[in-house]
Write an enzyme that holds these catalytic residues in place. Sequence first.
Site, PDB file in Angstrom:
ATOM      1  N   GLU A  54       5.149   2.785   8.451  1.00 39.54           N
ATOM      2  CA  GLU A  54       4.873   1.522   9.150  1.00 39.54           C
ATOM      3  C   GLU A  54       6.107   1.042   9.924  1.00 39.54           C
ATOM      4  OE1 GLU A  54       1.410  -0.070   6.110  1.00 39.54           O
ATOM      5  OE2 GLU A  54       3.416  -0.866   5.900  1.00 39.54           O
ATOM      6  N   GLY A 101       0.815  -1.221   0.000  1.00 43.33           N
ATOM      7  CA  GLY A 101       0.000   0.000   0.000  1.00 43.33           C
ATOM      8  C   GLY A 101       0.849   1.271   0.000  1.00 43.33           C
TER       9      GLY A 101
HETATM   10  C1  5RP Z   1       0.717  -1.270   3.338  1.00 45.57           C
HETATM   11  C2  5RP Z   1       1.013  -2.645   3.824  1.00 45.57           C
HETATM   12  C3  5RP Z   1      -0.145  -3.545   4.080  1.00 45.57           C
HETATM   13  O1  5RP Z   1      -0.050  -4.044   5.375  1.00 45.57           O
HETATM   14  C4  5RP Z   1      -0.106  -4.686   3.102  1.00 45.57           C
HETATM   15  O2  5RP Z   1      -0.053  -4.166   1.797  1.00 45.57           O
HETATM   16  C5  5RP Z   1      -1.312  -5.596   3.270  1.00 45.57           C
HETATM   17  O3  5RP Z   1      -2.460  -4.984   2.764  1.00 45.57           O
HETATM   18  P1  5RP Z   1      -3.881  -5.660   2.814  1.00 45.57           P
HETATM   19  O4  5RP Z   1      -4.264  -5.789   4.257  1.00 45.57           O
HETATM   20  O5  5RP Z   1      -4.766  -4.689   2.060  1.00 45.57           O
HETATM   21  O6  5RP Z   1      -3.809  -7.001   2.121  1.00 45.57           O
HETATM   22  O7  5RP Z   1       2.141  -3.022   4.043  1.00 45.57           O
HETATM   23  O8  5RP Z   1       1.895  -0.550   3.077  1.00 45.57           O
END
Ligand code: 5RP
Length: 224
Positions: free
Chosen positions: A105, A99
């Site tokens: 994060e 994302g």
């Molecule tokens: C965003 C992330 C999310 O935790 C990862 O992409 C998982 O996303 P989703 O819960 O929509 O499957 O690292 O940077």
Amino acid sequence: MATQDEMKRMAAEKAVEFVPENEYIGIGTGSTVNFFIEALAKSGKTIKGAVSTSKESSALMAKLGIPEITLGDLSGKLAVYIDGADEVNHMLQMIKGGGGALLNEKIVASASEKFVCIADETKYVSRLGKFPLPVEIIPHARSLVARKLLAFGGQPELRIGFTTFNGNAILDVRGINIDRPVTLEDQLNNIPGVVENGIFGHNAADVLVLGTQEGVKVIKPGQD
Ligand code: 5RP
């Protein structure tokens, strides 16, 4: 048969049990986290405040009445950090950043006593690396960093039309060997122009709450 979203929701609802009342927590980004924010709001649990890792999470938190604070407001650590993953291995090391919020994060994860990863069973892998590794870079260093990543055996591809929260670009890297996650995490972060990469080896999860076809499993590093 449960859908992927149902498994994400199961994990997210279970993770509310890991939130202590009257503490500060960290909240990640993504669709699984959105289910968690909804479940936390519905639970009626009282927290002092939550540090968010993206505008999307902040907006949902505000809508559902979860108080937001910033890291700068705090002197100590967050009690727990709840976030999803793109891949998680049996040592609970992860690839994150699908994302694009990997930098925030990692900062918030490192400011937390405990990392609870929430995911559906499709994310749980024996070997990291099928999911392209997100690498956040300073935009004008793009070609330089891309050449270095090629030398590491990866095939970088610019995430078109995407700018991170911090104004940077992302290269998604396929085919790079992540058999030694902590070592590679450090090596990639040593390339001038790399801001952060999506390997969470130093900041592996302490607990994985996994939604599966057989229900929710709570997994510790190396346990399964
Ligand atoms: C965003 C992330 C999310 O935790 C990862 O992409 C998982 O996303 P989703 O819960 O929509 O499957 O690292 O940077």
